[in-house]
Design an enzyme around this catalytic site. Sequence first.
Site, mmCIF file in Angstrom:
data_model
loop_
_atom_site.group_PDB
_atom_site.id
_atom_site.type_symbol
_atom_site.label_atom_id
_atom_site.label_comp_id
_atom_site.label_asym_id
_atom_site.label_seq_id
_atom_site.Cartn_x
_atom_site.Cartn_y
_atom_site.Cartn_z
ATOM 1 N N ASP A 144 -1.704 6.534 6.155
ATOM 2 C CA ASP A 144 -3.015 5.735 5.834
ATOM 3 C C ASP A 144 -3.139 4.690 6.891
ATOM 4 O O ASP A 144 -2.414 3.469 7.085
ATOM 5 C CB ASP A 144 -2.471 5.005 4.581
ATOM 6 C CG ASP A 144 -3.547 3.731 4.033
ATOM 7 O OD1 ASP A 144 -4.481 3.698 4.470
ATOM 8 O OD2 ASP A 144 -3.150 3.259 3.159
ATOM 9 N N TRP B 101 0.875 -1.298 -0.143
ATOM 10 C CA TRP B 101 -0.072 0.078 0.038
ATOM 11 C C TRP B 101 0.860 1.318 -0.090
ATOM 12 O O TRP B 101 0.387 2.309 -0.758
ATOM 13 C CB TRP B 101 -0.880 -0.009 0.991
ATOM 14 C CG TRP B 101 -2.033 -1.088 0.942
ATOM 15 C CD1 TRP B 101 -2.121 -2.373 1.575
ATOM 16 C CD2 TRP B 101 -2.971 -1.137 0.013
ATOM 17 N NE1 TRP B 101 -3.083 -3.123 1.171
ATOM 18 C CE2 TRP B 101 -3.666 -2.508 -0.031
ATOM 19 C CE3 TRP B 101 -3.338 -0.262 -1.052
ATOM 20 C CZ2 TRP B 101 -4.855 -2.872 -0.822
ATOM 21 C CZ3 TRP B 101 -4.472 -0.777 -2.057
ATOM 22 C CH2 TRP B 101 -5.167 -2.067 -1.721
ATOM 23 N N LYS C 257 -12.282 -2.194 7.505
ATOM 24 C CA LYS C 257 -11.592 -3.187 8.470
ATOM 25 C C LYS C 257 -12.154 -3.216 9.795
ATOM 26 O O LYS C 257 -12.572 -3.679 10.327
ATOM 27 C CB LYS C 257 -10.152 -2.783 8.227
ATOM 28 C CG LYS C 257 -9.669 -2.811 6.559
ATOM 29 C CD LYS C 257 -8.476 -2.497 6.322
ATOM 30 C CE LYS C 257 -7.966 -2.567 4.863
ATOM 31 N NZ LYS C 257 -8.153 -3.760 4.222
#
Length: 358
Positions: free
Chosen positions: A170, A102, A194
Amino acid sequence: MSRIYNFSAGPATLPEDVLNQAREELLDWHGAGMSVMEMSHRGKEFMSIAAQAEADLREIMAIPDNYKVLFLQGGASSQFAMVPMNLLGRTGKADYINTGSWSKKAIAEAKRYGEVNVVADTAAEFKAPAEADLSFSSDAAYVHYTPNETIQGVEFPYIPDTGDIPLVADMSSTILSRPIDVSKFGIIYAGAQKNVGPAGLTLVIIREDLIGHAPDSCPAMMNYRIHADADSMYNTPPTYAWYLAGLVFQWLKNNGGLEAMAVINERKAEELYAAVDASDFYANPVDPECRSWMNVPFTLADPELDGKFLEEAAAKGMKSLKGHRSVGGMRASIYNAMPEEGVQALIEFMKDFEQRNA
């Protein structure tokens, strides 16, 4: 109906209490005679839902008053572009830390808009860089990092000290898993699927002085100022996902807040890692100092047994354990809503599977 233990990295398992409340309110929310899915986002009913959700999030995260909370769309991936589009104009340069998949995607996107300096790259080493090894550019508009790499299971054991340079995180896989000092960050963003709620919602927590720096060429939907001025209502927001996130915030408050969640999450992770480490049949590739609480990858000594492991685990009600292709093996995502009983069930299955197949 029998619910499974869902170890998916996202969309992930949700608290059963939240799902039950949503089911009870599905057709008629608090006497409104309609579902939240049918409400106008500008009607008084939904406006009250939105306001309560933001108030609860501010409370459980102790968000300072000089931060805006935005409920947006596009997932964390949209923020890979939105952050540089809004902040890079300050100096034209930004520092990034690469620790995995990511981070790499965020870096690639930022390069479209300005100069990116990768100050550390430990992606291939399955660890975060040592704090003492980090040195940031004096003219960086911001520093970006990924506190938890969902795919690799690498987690920073510290918050980088960037001085006066805004720190952007993030936090998709770690938000709400433990208390954090929001004041150390310029921007925190997170996909909801999540620890927050269902896919479709993206949280952005942004310090107010970082709003208003986008160039005139920036599309309205990518401009933090537009969304902040409209209280996240510039366009129709993901109303039902926002509502469900609000129920999750209430669930967290009712269960002791982030302090209590941190104790449980650390215990779940320690027990699962201990089971892996105690075996020659399983292995974890991550530096022990940088192991994620939320995403636990592990491999089997014989990869030919991966399919059998997954099939037998699924038969026992444990699903979504297949690891990402870049890492292989298995991955157990044990977010807030994964009960300790689920982790214990996985550990017992792992022990039994090893005894039968080692």
